[in-house]
Design a protein around this motif. Sequence first.
Motif, PDB file in Angstrom:
ATOM      1  N   THR A 292       0.773  -1.311   0.070  1.00 53.17           N
ATOM      2  CA  THR A 292       0.081   0.122  -0.025  1.00 53.17           C
ATOM      3  C   THR A 292       0.815   1.266  -0.026  1.00 53.17           C
ATOM      4  O   THR A 292       0.672   2.163  -0.700  1.00 53.17           O
ATOM      5  N   ALA A 293       1.854   1.559   0.862  1.00 52.55           N
ATOM      6  CA  ALA A 293       2.660   2.579   0.909  1.00 52.55           C
ATOM      7  C   ALA A 293       3.408   2.770  -0.289  1.00 52.55           C
ATOM      8  O   ALA A 293       3.582   3.815  -0.965  1.00 52.55           O
ATOM      9  N   GLU A 294       3.906   1.435  -1.184  1.00 55.37           N
ATOM     10  CA  GLU A 294       4.577   1.621  -2.191  1.00 55.37           C
ATOM     11  C   GLU A 294       3.487   2.323  -3.337  1.00 55.37           C
ATOM     12  O   GLU A 294       4.114   3.070  -4.199  1.00 55.37           O
ATOM     13  N   LYS A 295       2.403   1.852  -3.307  1.00 51.29           N
ATOM     14  CA  LYS A 295       1.429   2.275  -4.361  1.00 51.29           C
ATOM     15  C   LYS A 295       1.139   3.750  -4.346  1.00 51.29           C
ATOM     16  O   LYS A 295       0.945   4.478  -5.413  1.00 51.29           O
ATOM     17  N   LYS A 296       1.107   4.095  -3.068  1.00 47.67           N
ATOM     18  CA  LYS A 296       0.940   5.621  -2.987  1.00 47.67           C
ATOM     19  C   LYS A 296       1.999   6.419  -3.526  1.00 47.67           C
ATOM     20  O   LYS A 296       1.793   7.563  -4.114  1.00 47.67           O
ATOM     21  N   ILE A 297       3.354   5.891  -3.578  1.00 47.88           N
ATOM     22  CA  ILE A 297       4.461   6.846  -3.983  1.00 47.88           C
ATOM     23  C   ILE A 297       4.348   6.690  -5.587  1.00 47.88           C
ATOM     24  O   ILE A 297       4.305   7.893  -6.074  1.00 47.88           O
ATOM     25  N   ILE A 298       3.885   5.597  -6.198  1.00 41.51           N
ATOM     26  CA  ILE A 298       3.948   5.599  -7.801  1.00 41.51           C
ATOM     27  C   ILE A 298       2.572   6.157  -8.167  1.00 41.51           C
ATOM     28  O   ILE A 298       2.715   6.921  -9.169  1.00 41.51           O
ATOM     29  N   LEU A 299       1.506   6.111  -7.284  1.00 43.72           N
ATOM     30  CA  LEU A 299       0.254   6.853  -7.802  1.00 43.72           C
ATOM     31  C   LEU A 299       0.439   8.396  -7.769  1.00 43.72           C
ATOM     32  O   LEU A 299      -0.148   8.934  -8.333  1.00 43.72           O
ATOM     33  N   SER A 300       1.342   8.753  -6.668  1.00 44.88           N
ATOM     34  CA  SER A 300       1.594  10.069  -6.518  1.00 44.88           C
ATOM     35  C   SER A 300       2.173  10.694  -8.004  1.00 44.88           C
ATOM     36  O   SER A 300       1.878  11.722  -8.164  1.00 44.88           O
ATOM     37  N   GLN A 301       3.015   9.879  -8.507  1.00 48.31           N
ATOM     38  CA  GLN A 301       3.739  10.326  -9.262  1.00 48.31           C
ATOM     39  C   GLN A 301       2.897  10.318 -10.809  1.00 48.31           C
ATOM     40  O   GLN A 301       2.786  11.070 -11.526  1.00 48.31           O
ATOM     41  N   ILE A 302       2.060   9.253 -10.951  1.00 50.29           N
ATOM     42  CA  ILE A 302       1.239   9.235 -11.848  1.00 50.29           C
ATOM     43  C   ILE A 302       0.190  10.318 -12.035  1.00 50.29           C
ATOM     44  O   ILE A 302      -0.114  10.990 -13.043  1.00 50.29           O
ATOM     45  N   VAL A 303      -0.265  10.461 -10.960  1.00 49.22           N
ATOM     46  CA  VAL A 303      -1.256  11.672 -10.847  1.00 49.22           C
ATOM     47  C   VAL A 303      -0.702  12.975 -11.181  1.00 49.22           C
ATOM     48  O   VAL A 303      -1.330  13.707 -11.865  1.00 49.22           O
ATOM     49  N   SER A 304       0.570  13.233 -10.760  1.00 50.89           N
ATOM     50  CA  SER A 304       1.157  14.281 -11.121  1.00 50.89           C
ATOM     51  C   SER A 304       1.397  14.430 -12.509  1.00 50.89           C
ATOM     52  O   SER A 304       1.227  15.526 -13.061  1.00 50.89           O
ATOM     53  N   MET A 305       1.781  13.379 -13.314  1.00 50.51           N
ATOM     54  CA  MET A 305       1.980  13.248 -14.754  1.00 50.51           C
ATOM     55  C   MET A 305       0.439  13.544 -15.467  1.00 50.51           C
ATOM     56  O   MET A 305       0.686  14.323 -16.476  1.00 50.51           O
ATOM     57  N   TYR A 306      -0.621  13.001 -14.857  1.00 49.09           N
ATOM     58  CA  TYR A 306      -1.944  13.297 -15.595  1.00 49.09           C
ATOM     59  C   TYR A 306      -2.174  15.036 -15.315  1.00 49.09           C
ATOM     60  O   TYR A 306      -2.849  15.441 -16.169  1.00 49.09           O
ATOM     61  N   LEU A 307      -1.799  15.498 -14.072  1.00 45.98           N
ATOM     62  CA  LEU A 307      -2.094  16.965 -13.999  1.00 45.98           C
ATOM     63  C   LEU A 307      -1.239  17.693 -14.977  1.00 45.98           C
ATOM     64  O   LEU A 307      -1.729  18.884 -15.667  1.00 45.98           O
ATOM     65  N   LYS A 308      -0.110  17.297 -15.350  1.00 44.33           N
ATOM     66  CA  LYS A 308       0.841  18.089 -16.346  1.00 44.33           C
ATOM     67  C   LYS A 308       0.210  17.817 -17.740  1.00 44.33           C
ATOM     68  O   LYS A 308       0.086  18.893 -18.475  1.00 44.33           O
ATOM     69  N   MET A 309      -0.418  16.630 -17.903  1.00 46.29           N
ATOM     70  CA  MET A 309      -1.115  16.471 -19.158  1.00 46.29           C
ATOM     71  C   MET A 309      -2.356  17.623 -19.295  1.00 46.29           C
ATOM     72  O   MET A 309      -2.299  18.023 -20.512  1.00 46.29           O
TER      73      MET A 309
END
Length: 141
Positions: free
Chosen positions: A37-54
């Motif tokens: 779960t903690a790992e997923k939050k790390i990668i998801l935070s990066q993915i969400v950031s990338m979607y926001l940039k898009m």
Amino acid sequence: CQHLQRAHSNIHTNSTLSDVADGGSIFTERLKRWTETAEKKIILSQIVSMYLKMFQNLGPAKSENVTNIERILYSLSTKLNESFIKVKDLQELEKLQMNDLKIQRKAINELFPTLQKLIVDPSATHVKRKRSQSQKRKCRC
């Protein structure tokens, strides 16, 4: 969730074109490798950031549905902020110049405490368990 489904079909880029499948997925395959779960939050935070940039790159002429998704993602990103800081830590580690003598001296100075944390860390208990199991087997023989 309804906003996401409606906006998915209305985004200006057509995600049903055949070239979308070229080279495999961008995010979903990576997510499969992050299981805790903690790992997923790390990668998801990066993915969400990338979607926001898009979505920022789409400009001001976004549809209402895309704007709604952007708001949802922004809300999620604030919840994932601590995990995003951890991503930044990983990025900064990647930039370290390990051939720099000062960096090497600092790294050597921190080696023992770092190894100690790795050994004591509860997530590393599987290493301890294997060692203790092999010792028990030796005792039985």
